[in-house]
Enzyme design. Structure first.
Site, short mmCIF file in Angstrom:
data_model
loop_
_atom_site.label_atom_id
_atom_site.label_comp_id
_atom_site.label_asym_id
_atom_site.label_seq_id
_atom_site.Cartn_x
_atom_site.Cartn_y
_atom_site.Cartn_z
N GLY A 83 2.62 -2.06 41.00
CA GLY A 83 3.21 -2.20 42.26
C GLY A 83 3.40 -3.00 43.69
O GLY A 83 3.50 -1.77 44.11
N HIS A 118 1.03 5.51 30.74
CA HIS A 118 1.75 4.53 31.42
C HIS A 118 1.02 5.40 32.50
O HIS A 118 1.06 7.12 32.45
CB HIS A 118 3.40 4.11 32.25
CG HIS A 118 3.04 3.60 32.79
ND1 HIS A 118 2.78 3.60 34.03
CD2 HIS A 118 3.47 2.28 33.15
CE1 HIS A 118 3.42 2.40 35.01
NE2 HIS A 118 3.46 1.96 34.51
N ASN A 155 9.97 -2.53 31.99
CA ASN A 155 10.45 -1.50 32.83
C ASN A 155 11.27 -0.44 33.72
O ASN A 155 10.19 -1.22 34.97
CB ASN A 155 8.60 -0.46 32.56
CG ASN A 155 8.28 1.11 32.99
OD1 ASN A 155 9.16 1.42 32.77
ND2 ASN A 155 6.96 1.31 33.23
N TRP A 156 12.15 -0.40 33.42
CA TRP A 156 12.51 -0.41 34.97
C TRP A 156 12.29 1.08 35.66
O TRP A 156 12.29 0.60 37.15
CB TRP A 156 14.77 0.53 34.46
CG TRP A 156 15.22 -0.85 33.56
CD1 TRP A 156 14.48 -1.94 33.17
CD2 TRP A 156 16.39 -0.72 33.75
NE1 TRP A 156 15.65 -2.28 32.39
CE2 TRP A 156 16.30 -1.80 32.79
CE3 TRP A 156 17.60 -0.10 33.34
CZ2 TRP A 156 17.71 -2.57 32.36
CZ3 TRP A 156 18.94 0.29 32.86
CH2 TRP A 156 18.68 -1.09 32.67
N LYS A 157 11.32 2.52 35.45
CA LYS A 157 11.02 3.58 35.70
C LYS A 157 12.03 4.13 36.38
O LYS A 157 13.03 3.52 35.78
CB LYS A 157 9.87 3.15 37.16
CG LYS A 157 8.90 1.93 36.83
CD LYS A 157 7.79 1.73 37.10
CE LYS A 157 6.78 0.87 37.15
NZ LYS A 157 6.01 0.72 37.72
N GLY A 169 6.94 -4.22 35.51
CA GLY A 169 7.78 -3.26 36.61
C GLY A 169 8.78 -3.51 37.62
O GLY A 169 10.00 -4.16 36.97
N GLY A 170 8.49 -3.84 38.57
CA GLY A 170 9.24 -3.94 39.54
C GLY A 170 10.06 -5.64 39.78
O GLY A 170 11.12 -5.62 39.83
N GLU A 203 -2.86 -2.31 31.76
CA GLU A 203 -2.27 -2.69 33.80
C GLU A 203 -3.54 -1.66 33.96
O GLU A 203 -3.16 -0.44 34.04
CB GLU A 203 -1.59 -1.06 33.47
CG GLU A 203 0.39 -2.15 31.79
CD GLU A 203 1.14 -1.37 32.70
OE1 GLU A 203 2.70 -2.07 33.22
OE2 GLU A 203 1.63 -0.12 33.01
P1 PGA Z 1 5.13 -4.06 38.44
O1 PGA Z 1 4.81 -2.22 37.33
O2 PGA Z 1 5.86 -4.99 37.75
O3 PGA Z 1 6.56 -3.25 39.39
O4 PGA Z 1 3.28 -4.31 39.20
C1 PGA Z 1 4.14 -2.76 35.71
C2 PGA Z 1 4.73 -1.64 35.47
O5 PGA Z 1 3.96 -0.36 35.19
O6 PGA Z 1 4.68 -1.65 34.21
#
Ligand code: PGA
Length: 252
Positions: A174, A96, A9-11, A234-235, A168
């Site tokens: 994050g 999310h 998930n690149w956000k 995410g990250g 999550e």
């Molecule tokens: P993260 O995010 O790996 O940066 O903690 C996960 C997500 O929100 O899907």
């Protein structure tokens, strides 16, 4: 057998060039790695070009990070599931915590989005998880129970194969704080039994991903848990080596 999934998930990150470089690196290295279904979720503007890049690479699926709950109409700035389906987006991340927190999405709205996605042939990846406050006050089991039962209340049994869900914990997203494998497994096991209660034996086959500061260094231990079927990343999905490292962790 539940095949593992690693979804990136690149956000709201990357630009056109860095995004396409990332996709090219993943395409190049993926044939050497097996063991997981891979899904990429770039921001909306990059979906159509990335769909083209993935045309001859069936092993990588494409997801949107959101969609609207109505089919079409006067909703300025929004994107429908039908639009996504029209150029080959196979999945959509819904529920999310960032959508719940910053855009006020409720389980009722998310349930409508899930319904609309399914109607248009886009498979939902439904996210749920507790905040730190909810965990500290001992309410985490109740919170996830409510999120599952409310958003998936009307989910049709005959579409369970199209569903992926992702635990999550908000406090781990994050933040660099990861749920321990035991903490994650305990919730995943609970959710798998909820799914069985709600849907019968087929409910147990729905894949449950873990998300929250998942990295190459902790992925193998998390994915080794009996009820963790991969990760929503995410990250670490913004860097090809990290993302590929997490995919590799599925086969260890
Ligand atoms: P993260 O995010 O790996 O940066 O903690 C996960 C997500 O929100 O899907």
């Amino acid at each position: 057998m539940r095949r593992k999934i690693v979804a990136g998930n690149w956000k709201m990150n990357m630009d056109m060039d860095s995004g396409y470089d990332l996709v090219r690196s993943i395409i190049r290295s993926l044939p050497e790695i097996s063991g997981a279904e891979v899904i990429l979720a770039p921001p909306f503007p990059f979906l159509a070009p990335v769909a083209k890049m993935l045309q001859n690479h069936d092993s990588i699926k494409l997801a949107a990070q959101n969609c609207h709950h109505e089919g079409s109409g006067a909703y300025t700035g929004e994107v429908s599931a039908a639009m996504l389906a029209s150029f080959g987006v196979s999945n959509v991340i819904l529920g999310h915590s960032e959508r719940r927190q910053y855009f006020g999405e409720t389980d009722a709205i998310i349930s409508k989005k899930i319904d609309n996605a399914l109607t248009n042939g886009v498979d939902p990846i439904y996210c749920f998880g507790e905040t730190l406050e909810q965990r500290d006050s001992g309410n985490h089991f109740k919170v996830v129970t409510d999120q599952i039962s409310e958003a998936l209340n009307d989910y049709p049994n005959d579409r369970l194969d199209n569903l992926v869900i992702a635990y999550e914990p908000v406090w781990a997203i994050g933040t660099g704080l990861t749920a321990t494998p035991d903490q994650a497994q305990e919730i995943h096991q609970h959710v798998r039994s909820l799914m069985t209660t709600q849907f019968g034996p087929e409910g147990a086959g729905v894949r449950i991903l873990y998300g929250g500061s998942c990295k190459p260094g902790n992925a193998a231990e998390l994915f080794a848990q009996p009820d963790i079927d991969g990760g929503l990343i995410g990250g670490a999905s913004l860097n090809a080596d990290d993302f590929l490292g997490i995919i590799k962790a599925c086969s260890t």
